[in-house]
Design a protein around this motif. Structure first.
Motif, mmCIF file in Angstrom:
data_model
loop_
_atom_site.group_PDB
_atom_site.id
_atom_site.type_symbol
_atom_site.label_atom_id
_atom_site.label_comp_id
_atom_site.label_asym_id
_atom_site.label_seq_id
_atom_site.Cartn_x
_atom_site.Cartn_y
_atom_site.Cartn_z
ATOM 1 N N THR A 161 41.449 55.345 35.449
ATOM 2 C CA THR A 161 40.337 55.366 36.406
ATOM 3 C C THR A 161 40.480 54.325 37.508
ATOM 4 O O THR A 161 39.722 54.357 38.475
ATOM 5 C CB THR A 161 38.989 55.127 35.697
ATOM 6 N N ASN A 162 41.366 53.367 37.345
ATOM 7 C CA ASN A 162 41.621 52.400 38.422
ATOM 8 C C ASN A 162 43.117 52.101 38.440
ATOM 9 O O ASN A 162 43.881 52.630 37.617
ATOM 10 C CB ASN A 162 40.768 51.128 38.256
ATOM 11 N N SER B 292 41.064 42.863 38.501
ATOM 12 C CA SER B 292 39.796 43.573 38.307
ATOM 13 C C SER B 292 38.674 42.685 38.845
ATOM 14 O O SER B 292 38.880 41.499 39.125
ATOM 15 C CB SER B 292 39.567 43.874 36.819
ATOM 16 N N LEU C 136 42.149 47.286 43.546
ATOM 17 C CA LEU C 136 41.887 47.859 42.219
ATOM 18 C C LEU C 136 41.619 49.362 42.289
ATOM 19 O O LEU C 136 42.001 50.108 41.388
ATOM 20 C CB LEU C 136 40.681 47.141 41.590
ATOM 21 N N ASN C 137 40.972 49.783 43.365
ATOM 22 C CA ASN C 137 40.587 51.198 43.449
ATOM 23 C C ASN C 137 41.469 52.003 44.391
ATOM 24 O O ASN C 137 41.132 53.135 44.733
ATOM 25 C CB ASN C 137 39.119 51.302 43.853
#
Ligand code: FMN
Length: 204
Positions: A117-118, A39, A81-82
């Motif tokens: 969400t990630n 993160s 992360l995304n």
């Protein structure tokens, strides 16, 4: 050498980046394969606490600087992360488990709520739904009721919670010993052989 495993390791923005580097060292030294997700604050704490130089070195180069050839037996791939298109975002891709080390209370909340969400939250969600080992290493003190409830929620969903609480009966002589105690307890839960500490033998 024991059978190589594929383990997802997520590092989030809680103090204790050493726990992550000691676990990564042990996995790579054992010839295992790591899918690593950092993160934003996980990376920040690797910089602050462990001296990662993100503009000058990759994570693999950083670990080589810390641990030298010890880690050459394994492989590490860093994932974005995304990037939810990564293999570990899908339950169709088999892994041998996931560890969130250290786990911030924010990421804990995301996992407890199934947010996805990630890539860290999604991969943890996948581990739970596929009934694969998910080990969460929270580091916060003191804990409020929301955090305690989130820990209970993830445990009820099947995660294993290993609080970053090193023991002292091993008579640790370095920070690395403290880190290895937690890394070893995580590896025990994944049934991965290690020599990070000697098990307690009463009376000897
Ligand atoms: C220096 C520093 C230390 C932190 N230590 C902790 C900690 O030990 N535990 C925790 O839950 N959050 C800690 N935080 C707060 C988290 O980094 C913050 O909640 C962040 O949003 C976590 O995001 P992430 O889970 O995506 O990494 C710390 C933040 C900073 C800047």
């Amino acid at each position: 050498m024991a059978q190589a495993r594929r383990v997802v390791v997520a590092v989030t923005g809680a103090s204790g980046a050493l726990y992550a580097t000691r676990l990564l060292r042990a996995l790579l030294r054992g010839g295992h394969s790591v899918d690593l997700i950092l993160s934003k604050y996980g990376r920040y704490l690797l910089v602050e606490e462990m001296g990662l130089q993100p503009d000058k070195e990759t994570i693999t180069e950083f670990l080589q600087r810390l641990y030298g050839d010890e880690i050459s037996a394994g492989t590490l791939v860093e994932l974005g992360l995304n990037d939810l298109t990564c293999a570990v975002a899908s339950g169709s891709v088999r892994t041998d488990g996931m560890v969130v080390i250290p786990c911030s209370t924010k990421t804990l909340a995301g996992i407890a709520n199934g947010s996805s969400t990630n890539l860290i939250e999604r991969s943890a969600d996948v581990s739970l739904k596929e009934r694969r080992p998910l080990v969460i290493v929270p580091r916060e003190t003191p804990l409020n009721l929301i955090q305690l409830r989130n820990l209970a929620t993830v445990a009820e969903a099947g995660a294993m919670v290993v609080p970053a609480m090193p023991a002292f009966y091993q008579k640790p002589s370095s920070f690395d010993d403290l880190g290895d105690f937690i890394a070893g307890r995580v590896l025990n839960l994944l049934h991965i052989e290690h020599d990070l500490f000697t098990p307690w033998r009463a009376g000897e």
